[in-house]
Design a protein around this motif. Structure first.
Motif, mmCIF file in Angstrom:
data_model
loop_
_atom_site.group_PDB
_atom_site.id
_atom_site.type_symbol
_atom_site.label_atom_id
_atom_site.label_comp_id
_atom_site.label_asym_id
_atom_site.label_seq_id
_atom_site.Cartn_x
_atom_site.Cartn_y
_atom_site.Cartn_z
ATOM 1 N N LYS A 1 0.825 -1.217 0.000
ATOM 2 C CA LYS A 1 0.000 0.000 0.000
ATOM 3 C C LYS A 1 0.859 1.267 0.000
ATOM 4 C CE LYS A 1 -4.007 -2.131 2.227
ATOM 5 N NZ LYS A 1 -4.920 -2.127 3.405
ATOM 6 N N THR A 2 1.947 1.252 0.783
ATOM 7 C CA THR A 2 2.824 2.433 0.833
ATOM 8 C C THR A 2 3.410 2.729 -0.541
ATOM 9 O OG1 THR A 2 3.403 1.918 3.121
ATOM 10 C CG2 THR A 2 4.864 3.429 1.938
ATOM 11 N N TYR A 3 3.861 1.681 -1.197
ATOM 12 C CA TYR A 3 4.443 1.816 -2.531
ATOM 13 C C TYR A 3 3.419 2.355 -3.526
ATOM 14 C CZ TYR A 3 6.026 0.091 -7.100
ATOM 15 O OH TYR A 3 6.359 -0.026 -8.416
ATOM 16 N N ASN A 4 2.238 1.740 -3.555
ATOM 17 C CA ASN A 4 1.202 2.149 -4.507
ATOM 18 C C ASN A 4 0.689 3.562 -4.226
ATOM 19 O OD1 ASN A 4 1.090 -0.174 -6.190
ATOM 20 N ND2 ASN A 4 0.034 -1.274 -4.567
ATOM 21 N N HIS A 5 0.594 3.927 -2.949
ATOM 22 C CA HIS A 5 0.153 5.269 -2.604
ATOM 23 C C HIS A 5 1.158 6.307 -3.097
ATOM 24 C CE1 HIS A 5 -1.843 8.471 -0.434
ATOM 25 N NE2 HIS A 5 -0.700 8.785 0.168
ATOM 26 N N ARG A 6 2.445 5.993 -2.954
ATOM 27 C CA ARG A 6 3.485 6.924 -3.391
ATOM 28 C C ARG A 6 3.476 7.064 -4.911
ATOM 29 N NH1 ARG A 6 5.384 11.447 -3.491
ATOM 30 N NH2 ARG A 6 7.618 11.728 -3.856
ATOM 31 N N ILE A 7 3.230 5.986 -5.617
ATOM 32 C CA ILE A 7 3.136 6.043 -7.076
ATOM 33 C C ILE A 7 1.972 6.949 -7.491
ATOM 34 C CG2 ILE A 7 2.493 4.714 -9.131
ATOM 35 C CD1 ILE A 7 4.204 2.483 -8.183
ATOM 36 N N SER A 8 0.848 6.821 -6.800
ATOM 37 C CA SER A 8 -0.323 7.664 -7.096
ATOM 38 C C SER A 8 0.014 9.140 -6.896
ATOM 39 C CB SER A 8 -1.503 7.269 -6.204
ATOM 40 O OG SER A 8 -1.872 5.937 -6.417
ATOM 41 N N GLU A 9 0.724 9.438 -5.804
ATOM 42 C CA GLU A 9 1.114 10.824 -5.540
ATOM 43 C C GLU A 9 2.032 11.365 -6.640
ATOM 44 O OE1 GLU A 9 1.042 11.086 -0.643
ATOM 45 O OE2 GLU A 9 2.916 10.575 -1.683
ATOM 46 N N LEU A 10 2.998 10.560 -7.043
ATOM 47 C CA LEU A 10 3.919 10.978 -8.099
ATOM 48 C C LEU A 10 3.188 11.201 -9.419
ATOM 49 C CD1 LEU A 10 6.956 8.635 -7.379
ATOM 50 C CD2 LEU A 10 6.954 11.136 -7.228
ATOM 51 N N ALA A 11 2.230 10.319 -9.721
ATOM 52 C CA ALA A 11 1.467 10.453 -10.960
ATOM 53 C C ALA A 11 0.695 11.772 -10.977
ATOM 54 C CB ALA A 11 0.513 9.274 -11.117
ATOM 55 N N VAL A 12 0.084 12.114 -9.829
ATOM 56 C CA VAL A 12 -0.670 13.373 -9.730
ATOM 57 C C VAL A 12 0.275 14.565 -9.886
ATOM 58 C CG1 VAL A 12 -2.025 14.840 -8.190
ATOM 59 C CG2 VAL A 12 -2.516 12.383 -8.341
ATOM 60 N N GLU A 13 1.447 14.485 -9.223
ATOM 61 C CA GLU A 13 2.422 15.570 -9.318
ATOM 62 C C GLU A 13 2.888 15.787 -10.755
ATOM 63 O OE1 GLU A 13 5.623 14.700 -6.683
ATOM 64 O OE2 GLU A 13 4.340 14.573 -4.895
ATOM 65 N N LEU A 14 3.169 14.701 -11.462
ATOM 66 C CA LEU A 14 3.633 14.805 -12.851
ATOM 67 C C LEU A 14 2.527 15.339 -13.757
ATOM 68 C CD1 LEU A 14 5.649 11.459 -13.099
ATOM 69 C CD2 LEU A 14 6.586 13.769 -13.107
ATOM 70 N N ALA A 15 1.295 14.887 -13.509
ATOM 71 C CA ALA A 15 0.174 15.376 -14.309
ATOM 72 C C ALA A 15 -0.010 16.882 -14.137
ATOM 73 C CB ALA A 15 -1.094 14.638 -13.912
ATOM 74 N N LYS B 1 2.309 19.019 -13.423
ATOM 75 C CA LYS B 1 3.408 19.706 -14.089
ATOM 76 C C LYS B 1 3.135 19.896 -15.577
ATOM 77 C CE LYS B 1 7.199 18.261 -11.047
ATOM 78 N NZ LYS B 1 8.447 17.485 -10.972
ATOM 79 N N GLU B 2 2.376 18.950 -16.151
ATOM 80 C CA GLU B 2 2.086 18.991 -17.579
ATOM 81 C C GLU B 2 0.975 19.992 -17.911
ATOM 82 O OE1 GLU B 2 3.663 17.409 -20.037
ATOM 83 O OE2 GLU B 2 5.087 16.638 -18.580
ATOM 84 N N GLU B 3 0.217 20.413 -16.902
ATOM 85 C CA GLU B 3 -0.896 21.344 -17.140
ATOM 86 C C GLU B 3 -0.400 22.747 -17.509
ATOM 87 O OE1 GLU B 3 -3.252 21.219 -13.631
ATOM 88 O OE2 GLU B 3 -4.113 19.241 -14.072
#
Length: 321
Positions: free
Chosen positions: A303-317, A319-321
């Protein structure tokens, strides 16, 4: 010196002095052998010999090594080679030979190189389409073909891909199935066990692919490759050589040298693959670590790993806006 070429082993005609020299040149130090008591007592050199000096035999994939040592060696073809269509015909049809899509330029080039060189390693990075290339080679040659994989998941995945691309039923050996057809996908484990009972089940195959061939140095792979008299012999891997000289030589002996290479950097530069940014995510995993598949599954479910991936995905998205 003369070499009489056959599909698996080739016969070397040479003097005793040449044979001794060749034996020494084609002997490779075994990793870790220096710790052996036999080596310490000087009863063994700690090397694997790829030339059978007294039988004057060598696995055909290593002829390139002999030619590097004796450039003037005479190569004598003893086989009745399969007649390949002309380069003009192959070149005109290769890109559109598969159902459901065209080959890229580099995939077509890889397939053409493999067809005319007849044996060797396709060193193609992840996402380059190794399976597509293998299917194209199979289609253009039209000979009885076996593809060897190392996992039952890959057995079904590869068979389904070949069925879609070739438009025909594909045989399967593995996961409780033994069904040989003109094109067959087989797991290394089941095929190895079957050979113990019937060592002639591979005698009619004219083309052999070893998927993820960097794994092909084990005894089972060697036994399979030596029992398969295929004229066309290919290894598929993005990383065929594993920094172990004995394993690397064994792979070349069973297939041949690298005949085509596609690097990940080339795929990214051309836009075929996305540019990658590697982000390391440390986390603690307290579940049992019995073997790699279990570790991998625990890793995916953390869960910790997957939660961190979700956070990174949101952060990268963002940045693209």
């Amino acid at each position: 010196m003369k070499i009489f070429v056959d599909n698996v082993y080739s016969k070397v005609e040479c003097s005793d002095e040449q044979a001794l020299f060749l034996d020494r040149q084609l002997a490779v130090k075994i990793k870790g052998a220096e710790f052996s008591q036999l080596v310490r007592k000087r009863r063994w050199a700690g090397k694997k010999h790829f030339f059978q000096r007294f039988k004057r035999k060598i696995l055909t994939g290593l002829i390139c090594r002999v030619k590097a040592i004796f450039p003037k060696v005479e190569i004598i073809e003893t086989r009745k080679l399969y007649s390949i269509p002309s380069p003009k015909i192959i070149g005109a049809n290769i890109e559109n030979c598969l159902a459901g899509g065209e080959l890229s330029t580099f995939q077509a080039e890889a397939a053409i190189a493999a067809i005319y060189k007849r044996r060797g390693i396709l060193k193609m990075a992840t996402n380059s389409g190794k399976t597509e290339v293998a299917a194209a080679i199979t289609k253009m040659l039209g000979v009885k073909t076996i593809v060897i994989v190392h996992l039952k998941q890959l057995l079904h995945q590869t068979a389904e891909r070949f069925e879609r691309r070739l438009g025909q039923e594909i045989g399967r050996i593995g996961d409780g199935v033994f069904d040989i057809k003109p094109v067959t996908i087989a797991t290394m484990q089941t095929l190895g066990k079957r050979l113990d009972d019937d060592n002639e089940i591979l005698k009619d195959f004219k083309c052999m692919f070893i998927d993820e061939c960097h794994r092909a140095s084990g005894d089972t792979y060697v036994n399979i490759a030596e029992h398969c008299p295929a004229e066309f012999r290919y290894g598929l891997s993005g990383t065929p050589f594993m920094q172990d000289e004995v394993r690397d030589w064994q792979l070349m002996a069973l297939t041949g040298p690298v005949l085509y290479e596609v690097l990940q950097s080339e795929l990214m530069k051309s836009g075929w693959s996305a540019n990658a940014e590697v982000i390391l995510i440390p986390f603690i995993e307290n579940k049992p670590r019995e073997n790699w598949p279990i570790c991998y599954q625990n890793f995916l479910e953390n869960k910790t790993y997957n939660h961190r991936i979700s956070e990174l995905a949101v952060e990268l998205a963002r940045k693209e806006e």
